[in-house]
Scaffold this motif. Structure first.
Motif, PDB file in Angstrom:
ATOM      1  N   SER A  25     -18.373  25.364 -23.446  1.00 56.81           N
ATOM      2  CA  SER A  25     -18.278  23.915 -23.112  1.00 56.81           C
ATOM      3  C   SER A  25     -19.555  23.051 -23.608  1.00 56.81           C
ATOM      4  CB  SER A  25     -17.981  23.793 -21.914  1.00 56.81           C
ATOM      5  OG  SER A  25     -16.832  24.482 -21.273  1.00 56.81           O
ATOM      6  N   ASP A  26     -19.523  21.855 -23.756  1.00 58.27           N
ATOM      7  CA  ASP A  26     -20.790  21.146 -23.970  1.00 58.27           C
ATOM      8  C   ASP A  26     -21.396  20.750 -22.857  1.00 58.27           C
ATOM      9  OD1 ASP A  26     -20.403  20.882 -26.913  1.00 58.27           O
ATOM     10  OD2 ASP A  26     -18.591  20.055 -26.418  1.00 58.27           O
ATOM     11  N   ALA A  27     -20.676  20.452 -21.554  1.00 60.78           N
ATOM     12  CA  ALA A  27     -21.265  20.162 -20.229  1.00 60.78           C
ATOM     13  C   ALA A  27     -20.299  20.688 -19.273  1.00 60.78           C
ATOM     14  CB  ALA A  27     -21.207  18.608 -20.164  1.00 60.78           C
ATOM     15  N   ILE A  74     -24.630  28.371 -14.025  1.00 59.84           N
ATOM     16  CA  ILE A  74     -24.476  26.930 -14.793  1.00 59.84           C
ATOM     17  C   ILE A  74     -25.737  26.639 -14.912  1.00 59.84           C
ATOM     18  CG2 ILE A  74     -23.707  24.546 -14.341  1.00 59.84           C
ATOM     19  CD1 ILE A  74     -21.197  25.964 -12.694  1.00 59.84           C
ATOM     20  N   GLU A  75     -26.582  26.649 -13.776  1.00 62.01           N
ATOM     21  CA  GLU A  75     -27.995  26.206 -14.003  1.00 62.01           C
ATOM     22  C   GLU A  75     -28.930  26.611 -15.200  1.00 62.01           C
ATOM     23  OE1 GLU A  75     -28.185  25.057  -9.069  1.00 62.01           O
ATOM     24  OE2 GLU A  75     -29.192  26.641  -9.896  1.00 62.01           O
ATOM     25  N   SER A  76     -28.782  27.893 -15.410  1.00 60.53           N
ATOM     26  CA  SER A  76     -29.468  28.675 -16.290  1.00 60.53           C
ATOM     27  C   SER A  76     -28.758  28.608 -17.704  1.00 60.53           C
ATOM     28  CB  SER A  76     -29.747  30.094 -15.915  1.00 60.53           C
ATOM     29  OG  SER A  76     -28.536  30.929 -15.892  1.00 60.53           O
ATOM     30  N   SER A  77     -27.725  28.051 -17.869  1.00 61.03           N
ATOM     31  CA  SER A  77     -26.853  28.019 -19.148  1.00 61.03           C
ATOM     32  C   SER A  77     -27.521  27.080 -20.180  1.00 61.03           C
ATOM     33  CB  SER A  77     -25.439  27.564 -18.905  1.00 61.03           C
ATOM     34  OG  SER A  77     -25.206  26.309 -18.652  1.00 61.03           O
ATOM     35  N   GLY A  78     -28.273  26.073 -19.910  1.00 60.10           N
ATOM     36  CA  GLY A  78     -28.790  25.157 -20.687  1.00 60.10           C
ATOM     37  C   GLY A  78     -27.727  23.950 -21.007  1.00 60.10           C
ATOM     38  N   LYS A  79     -26.685  24.183 -20.542  1.00 61.41           N
ATOM     39  CA  LYS A  79     -25.846  22.970 -20.564  1.00 61.41           C
ATOM     40  C   LYS A  79     -25.930  21.881 -19.816  1.00 61.41           C
ATOM     41  CE  LYS A  79     -23.103  25.882 -23.048  1.00 61.41           C
ATOM     42  NZ  LYS A  79     -22.966  25.663 -24.308  1.00 61.41           N
ATOM     43  N   PRO A  80     -25.796  20.424 -19.971  1.00 63.06           N
ATOM     44  CA  PRO A  80     -25.926  19.446 -18.964  1.00 63.06           C
ATOM     45  C   PRO A  80     -24.850  19.857 -18.015  1.00 63.06           C
ATOM     46  CG  PRO A  80     -25.675  18.608 -21.414  1.00 63.06           C
ATOM     47  CD  PRO A  80     -25.412  20.154 -21.286  1.00 63.06           C
ATOM     48  N   PHE A  81     -25.280  19.402 -16.734  1.00 63.38           N
ATOM     49  CA  PHE A  81     -24.361  19.668 -15.805  1.00 63.38           C
ATOM     50  C   PHE A  81     -24.447  18.641 -14.492  1.00 63.38           C
ATOM     51  CE2 PHE A  81     -27.839  22.074 -13.821  1.00 63.38           C
ATOM     52  CZ  PHE A  81     -27.980  21.812 -12.585  1.00 63.38           C
ATOM     53  N   LEU A  82     -23.417  18.289 -13.850  1.00 64.89           N
ATOM     54  CA  LEU A  82     -23.505  17.499 -12.691  1.00 64.89           C
ATOM     55  C   LEU A  82     -22.936  18.405 -11.650  1.00 64.89           C
ATOM     56  CD1 LEU A  82     -23.111  14.403 -11.863  1.00 64.89           C
ATOM     57  CD2 LEU A  82     -20.690  14.577 -12.155  1.00 64.89           C
ATOM     58  N   TYR A 112     -19.009  10.758 -12.205  1.00 64.19           N
ATOM     59  CA  TYR A 112     -18.397  11.181 -13.349  1.00 64.19           C
ATOM     60  C   TYR A 112     -18.603  10.180 -14.460  1.00 64.19           C
ATOM     61  CZ  TYR A 112     -16.013  15.174 -10.816  1.00 64.19           C
ATOM     62  OH  TYR A 112     -15.858  16.285 -10.067  1.00 64.19           O
ATOM     63  N   THR A 113     -18.444   8.994 -14.124  1.00 61.03           N
ATOM     64  CA  THR A 113     -18.487   7.874 -15.132  1.00 61.03           C
ATOM     65  C   THR A 113     -19.992   7.934 -15.858  1.00 61.03           C
ATOM     66  OG1 THR A 113     -17.011   6.470 -13.822  1.00 61.03           O
ATOM     67  CG2 THR A 113     -18.223   5.527 -15.477  1.00 61.03           C
ATOM     68  N   ASN A 114     -20.956   8.091 -15.070  1.00 55.01           N
ATOM     69  CA  ASN A 114     -22.109   7.852 -15.707  1.00 55.01           C
ATOM     70  C   ASN A 114     -22.420   9.294 -16.494  1.00 55.01           C
ATOM     71  OD1 ASN A 114     -23.118   5.705 -14.579  1.00 55.01           O
ATOM     72  ND2 ASN A 114     -23.728   6.444 -12.658  1.00 55.01           N
ATOM     73  N   PHE A 115     -22.046  10.397 -15.914  1.00 59.24           N
ATOM     74  CA  PHE A 115     -21.874  11.721 -16.697  1.00 59.24           C
ATOM     75  C   PHE A 115     -21.274  11.736 -17.972  1.00 59.24           C
ATOM     76  CE2 PHE A 115     -20.972  16.443 -17.242  1.00 59.24           C
ATOM     77  CZ  PHE A 115     -22.298  16.946 -17.184  1.00 59.24           C
ATOM     78  N   TYR A 116     -20.109  11.107 -18.101  1.00 54.94           N
ATOM     79  CA  TYR A 116     -19.505  10.922 -19.379  1.00 54.94           C
ATOM     80  C   TYR A 116     -20.453   9.880 -20.130  1.00 54.94           C
ATOM     81  CZ  TYR A 116     -14.793  12.358 -17.385  1.00 54.94           C
ATOM     82  OH  TYR A 116     -13.979  12.997 -16.966  1.00 54.94           O
ATOM     83  N   LYS A 117     -20.841   8.850 -19.741  1.00 59.72           N
ATOM     84  CA  LYS A 117     -21.664   8.133 -20.731  1.00 59.72           C
ATOM     85  C   LYS A 117     -22.923   8.861 -21.115  1.00 59.72           C
ATOM     86  CE  LYS A 117     -20.231   3.665 -18.539  1.00 59.72           C
ATOM     87  NZ  LYS A 117     -20.599   2.643 -17.806  1.00 59.72           N
ATOM     88  N   SER A 118     -23.447   9.931 -20.283  1.00 58.10           N
ATOM     89  CA  SER A 118     -24.706  10.523 -20.740  1.00 58.10           C
ATOM     90  C   SER A 118     -24.417  11.508 -21.877  1.00 58.10           C
ATOM     91  CB  SER A 118     -25.137  11.264 -19.613  1.00 58.10           C
ATOM     92  OG  SER A 118     -24.584  12.532 -19.166  1.00 58.10           O
ATOM     93  N   MET A 119     -23.208  11.673 -22.203  1.00 62.05           N
ATOM     94  CA  MET A 119     -22.524  12.497 -23.244  1.00 62.05           C
ATOM     95  C   MET A 119     -22.403  11.692 -24.653  1.00 62.05           C
ATOM     96  SD  MET A 119     -20.147  15.079 -21.381  1.00 62.05           S
ATOM     97  CE  MET A 119     -19.883  15.976 -23.010  1.00 62.05           C
TER      98      MET A 119
END
Length: 268
Positions: free
Chosen positions: A221-223, A239-247, A259-266
């Protein structure tokens, strides 16, 4: 989020199945984006315990009729569609008599997981992508909910990696609390490798339990969104150590902005 295209792929969605944290969020998040003017589609399996008459499902002939290969067997793909009342949200159902006709979701009356759940997950992932290709609908984001949908990121990054339609699409996986304790079929990794997925990319599937299936999905996944307060500490650390952006987990009254801000951060 106006006019942004988000494809929701979930193992469970209300009102078609009973309420739980996966099925509720798989309704609440698309509804939120739909209310913001986003363009959404929802895909889920058409389990045999979904009442087709009550929910007014009907087959879409132009999308059905394809055969998907799962573990070297041809399995017919049937697509049905319905609309969530009052919301103008279209839901597409992935169906196949062999995999989804039984009158339950993941386990029999004794609570024993169906032995072909791994193949059902592979079929669901392929069915979603093939149907979206036929619709020629390009999602900005694919948001995955529930472990039965967890093969989709893997197949997107390998089996469908050369599909130009998805070249700009980002994949978000929501992770929920553990929902089963057993392993799926121990041959699962070989069935995925049959489709050209390298062993090292899905080594976690050598032991196909809930946590390892989610780990394999997260890696492709990308996030990631931690969608439950009950995610295990080991999976949270992964998840925290995966290097992926996470919420991190957001409560019911705070998830909309998060969720809206997280989508926008992508990049939306």
């Amino acid at each position: 989020m106006k006019d942004k295209r988000i494809l929701y792929v979930s193992s469970e969605v209300v009102p078609y199945l009973a309420e739980n944290e996966v099925s509720l969020m798989s309704y609440d998040v698309p509804k939120m984006i739909n209310d913001q003017g986003g363009q959404i589609r929802i895909f889920m399996p058409r389990y045999g315990n979904i009442n087709e008459r009550r929910h007014q499902l009907h087959e879409v002939i132009r999308l059905s009729g394809m055969n998907l290969v799962v573990n070297d067997l041809d399995m017919p793909l049937i697509i049905k569609v319905a609309s969530i009342p009052k919301e103008r949200i279209q839901v597409y159902f992935i169906d196949n008599d062999e995999y989804f006709k039984r009158k339950a979701t993941f386990a029999d009356e004794e609570g024993v997981l169906y032995p072909d759940n791994d193949e059902r997950a592979i079929f669901f992932a392929k069915g979603v992508v093939e149907t979206v290709k036929k619709l020629n609908w390009v999602p900005d984001i694919i948001h995955v909910h529930g472990w039965l949908a967890a093969m989709l990121p893997i197949y997107m990054k390998h089996y469908y990696k050369n599909e130009a339609l998805f070249s700009e699409t980002k994949i978000v996986t929501s992770v929920y609390g553990q929902s089963f304790d057993e392993n799926l079929d121990l041959e699962m990794i070989n069935k995925v490798k049959f489709d050209g997925v390298p062993h090292e990319s899905v080594a976690d599937l050598e032991t196909p339990n809930y946590e390892n299936i989610l780990k394999a999905s997260i890696l492709h996944s990308d996030a990631v969104i931690i969608a439950s307060p009950n995610v295990s500490s080991s999976l949270t650390k992964f998840i925290e150590s995966s290097g992926k952006p996470f919420l991190p987990f957001a409560t019911k009254d705070a998830f909309a902005d998060a969720y809206t801000n997280f989508y926008k951060s992508m990049g939306l």
